[in-house]
Design a protein around this motif. Structure first.
Motif, PDB file in Angstrom:
ATOM      1  N   LEU A  63       0.820  -1.207   0.000  1.00 39.73           N
ATOM      2  CA  LEU A  63       0.000   0.000   0.000  1.00 39.73           C
ATOM      3  C   LEU A  63       0.856   1.261   0.000  1.00 39.73           C
ATOM      4  O   LEU A  63       0.506   2.264  -0.621  1.00 39.73           O
ATOM      5  CB  LEU A  63      -0.926  -0.001   1.220  1.00 39.73           C
ATOM      6  CG  LEU A  63      -2.062  -1.026   1.196  1.00 39.73           C
ATOM      7  CD1 LEU A  63      -2.746  -1.098   2.547  1.00 39.73           C
ATOM      8  CD2 LEU A  63      -3.077  -0.678   0.108  1.00 39.73           C
ATOM      9  N   ALA A  64       1.988   1.181   0.690  1.00 39.76           N
ATOM     10  CA  ALA A  64       2.869   2.349   0.767  1.00 39.76           C
ATOM     11  C   ALA A  64       3.697   2.536  -0.502  1.00 39.76           C
ATOM     12  O   ALA A  64       4.198   3.639  -0.764  1.00 39.76           O
ATOM     13  CB  ALA A  64       3.801   2.215   1.973  1.00 39.76           C
ATOM     14  N   ASN A  65       3.827   1.458  -1.296  1.00 39.75           N
ATOM     15  CA  ASN A  65       4.644   1.514  -2.513  1.00 39.75           C
ATOM     16  C   ASN A  65       3.886   0.881  -3.674  1.00 39.75           C
ATOM     17  O   ASN A  65       4.217  -0.230  -4.131  1.00 39.75           O
ATOM     18  CB  ASN A  65       5.963   0.769  -2.283  1.00 39.75           C
ATOM     19  CG  ASN A  65       6.752   1.317  -1.116  1.00 39.75           C
ATOM     20  OD1 ASN A  65       7.493   2.280  -1.233  1.00 39.75           O
ATOM     21  ND2 ASN A  65       6.583   0.693   0.046  1.00 39.75           N
ATOM     22  N   PRO A  66       2.853   1.552  -4.173  1.00 42.57           N
ATOM     23  CA  PRO A  66       2.010   0.966  -5.223  1.00 42.57           C
ATOM     24  C   PRO A  66       2.735   0.673  -6.530  1.00 42.57           C
ATOM     25  O   PRO A  66       2.228  -0.087  -7.358  1.00 42.57           O
ATOM     26  CB  PRO A  66       0.912   2.017  -5.424  1.00 42.57           C
ATOM     27  CG  PRO A  66       1.501   3.297  -4.906  1.00 42.57           C
ATOM     28  CD  PRO A  66       2.399   2.899  -3.782  1.00 42.57           C
ATOM     29  N   ALA A  67       3.914   1.249  -6.713  1.00 40.47           N
ATOM     30  CA  ALA A  67       4.639   1.048  -7.972  1.00 40.47           C
ATOM     31  C   ALA A  67       5.593  -0.150  -7.902  1.00 40.47           C
ATOM     32  O   ALA A  67       6.403  -0.339  -8.815  1.00 40.47           O
ATOM     33  CB  ALA A  67       5.429   2.309  -8.330  1.00 40.47           C
ATOM     34  N   LEU A  68       5.492  -0.964  -6.866  1.00 34.08           N
ATOM     35  CA  LEU A  68       6.363  -2.128  -6.773  1.00 34.08           C
ATOM     36  C   LEU A  68       6.123  -3.079  -7.936  1.00 34.08           C
ATOM     37  O   LEU A  68       5.087  -3.036  -8.596  1.00 34.08           O
ATOM     38  CB  LEU A  68       6.141  -2.853  -5.443  1.00 34.08           C
ATOM     39  CG  LEU A  68       6.802  -2.202  -4.223  1.00 34.08           C
ATOM     40  CD1 LEU A  68       6.333  -2.865  -2.940  1.00 34.08           C
ATOM     41  CD2 LEU A  68       8.328  -2.299  -4.327  1.00 34.08           C
ATOM     42  N   TRP A  95      -2.878   1.084  10.547  1.00 37.23           N
ATOM     43  CA  TRP A  95      -1.823   1.809   9.819  1.00 37.23           C
ATOM     44  C   TRP A  95      -2.436   2.872   8.910  1.00 37.23           C
ATOM     45  O   TRP A  95      -1.950   4.008   8.853  1.00 37.23           O
ATOM     46  CB  TRP A  95      -1.005   0.817   9.005  1.00 37.23           C
ATOM     47  CG  TRP A  95       0.014   1.452   8.106  1.00 37.23           C
ATOM     48  CD1 TRP A  95       1.259   1.891   8.460  1.00 37.23           C
ATOM     49  CD2 TRP A  95      -0.137   1.734   6.707  1.00 37.23           C
ATOM     50  NE1 TRP A  95       1.901   2.434   7.357  1.00 37.23           N
ATOM     51  CE2 TRP A  95       1.066   2.339   6.274  1.00 37.23           C
ATOM     52  CE3 TRP A  95      -1.165   1.520   5.785  1.00 37.23           C
ATOM     53  CZ2 TRP A  95       1.263   2.751   4.961  1.00 37.23           C
ATOM     54  CZ3 TRP A  95      -0.973   1.923   4.477  1.00 37.23           C
ATOM     55  CH2 TRP A  95       0.233   2.530   4.067  1.00 37.23           C
ATOM     56  N   GLN A  96      -3.496   2.520   8.195  1.00 42.60           N
ATOM     57  CA  GLN A  96      -4.148   3.478   7.307  1.00 42.60           C
ATOM     58  C   GLN A  96      -4.728   4.658   8.073  1.00 42.60           C
ATOM     59  O   GLN A  96      -4.607   5.801   7.654  1.00 42.60           O
ATOM     60  CB  GLN A  96      -5.244   2.763   6.500  1.00 42.60           C
ATOM     61  CG  GLN A  96      -4.725   1.776   5.470  1.00 42.60           C
ATOM     62  CD  GLN A  96      -5.827   0.999   4.779  1.00 42.60           C
ATOM     63  OE1 GLN A  96      -6.774   0.550   5.439  1.00 42.60           O
ATOM     64  NE2 GLN A  96      -5.713   0.827   3.470  1.00 42.60           N
TER      65      GLN A  96
END
Length: 253
Positions: free
Chosen positions: A200-205, A243-244
């Protein structure tokens, strides 16, 4: 009473509090990372000096314990962590041995006299046999280990490589749940929650990260009893939701 409602009693907490246990887990990760790099580059010119410094660091941390029991427990935590990292990576990457790691563990134990070694072995067995003992260490260690393997999967160059790591990670999680029937599900849920948070924190993975995660969840859903899987899923979902919510403006404080 549900599994989640049962209090966790750590009989080792008086000798190693939560902060000490988490430090042991982090140290095991850092030390293993260094020894693993040396295994990948055995011709490194400073390998001997690096390992000597690592050994000294480990020994000094263990000797900082308040008494003989505390010192033995610190060593047992550290070696338990190194053992688990070594096993996980040896199996995941098909390594027959990690020489620098084996040498380090041997060096740390070889300095013990018979009495100190017996004390060390007692604590080492206690950590392995009693689920709730050193629980903060176990949670921190496994979180770091599972995430490290997941990141390795996400960084793969081929689908075959990624699949192999996903399968190994799934097997590790299933084995953990089986070996710790009372508390293992919490460690599995923690792993799944942290993997989702990274996504979620790095959608471009990479595509491997997305697809591998889906396959991991599917494998666990197929292998675990439905009630256990739902319990794990609900617990991990709570952690992700927290977390969200913490990231939303106005939620702090």
């Amino acid at each position: 009473m549900s599994t989640e409602a049962r209090p966790i009693v750590d009989s080792l907490a008086a000798l190693a509090d939560a902060a000490t246990q988490k430090t042991a887990a982090q140290m095991a990760q850092d030390v293993f990372a260094g020894t693993f790099r040396l295994t990948m580059d055995p011709a490194a010119a400073d390998a001997g000096q690096v390992m000597s410094e690592v050994e000294t660091r480990c020994r000094n941390w263990c000797l900082a314990g308040a008494d003989e029991d505390a010192r033995a427990l610190r060593l047992a935590l550290l070696i338990s962590g190194l053992d688990q990292w070594g096993l996980a990576y040896s199996q995941a990457f098909k390594l027959s041995a990690i020489p620098a790691l084996s040498a380090l563990i041997g060096a740390l134990r070889n300095r013990l006299d018979a009495k100190a070694d017996a004390r060390f072995q007692w604590f080492f067995s206690q950590i392995g046999e009693i689920e709730s003992d050193a629980i903060d260490f176990k949670v921190e260690l496994r979180r770091n280990m599972h995430l490290a393997l997941w990141h390795a999967m996400a960084a793969c160059d081929s689908d075959d490589e990624a699949q192999a790591i996903v399968q190994h990670l799934g097997s590790m999680l299933l084995a953990l749940d089986k070996r710790m029937p009372e508390l293992g599900w919490r460690l599995v849920a923690d792993a799944l929650a942290n993997i989702q948070i990274v996504l979620l924190a790095n959608p471009a993975l990479s595509t491997f990260a997305q697809e591998g995660t889906q396959q991991l969840f599917a494998a666990l859903r197929g292998a675990l009893p439905q009630q256990r899987y739902q319990e794990i899923l609900a617990h991990s979902a709570q952690a992700v939701l927290a977390w969200q919510q913490a990231r939303r403006p106005g939620q702090a404080g």
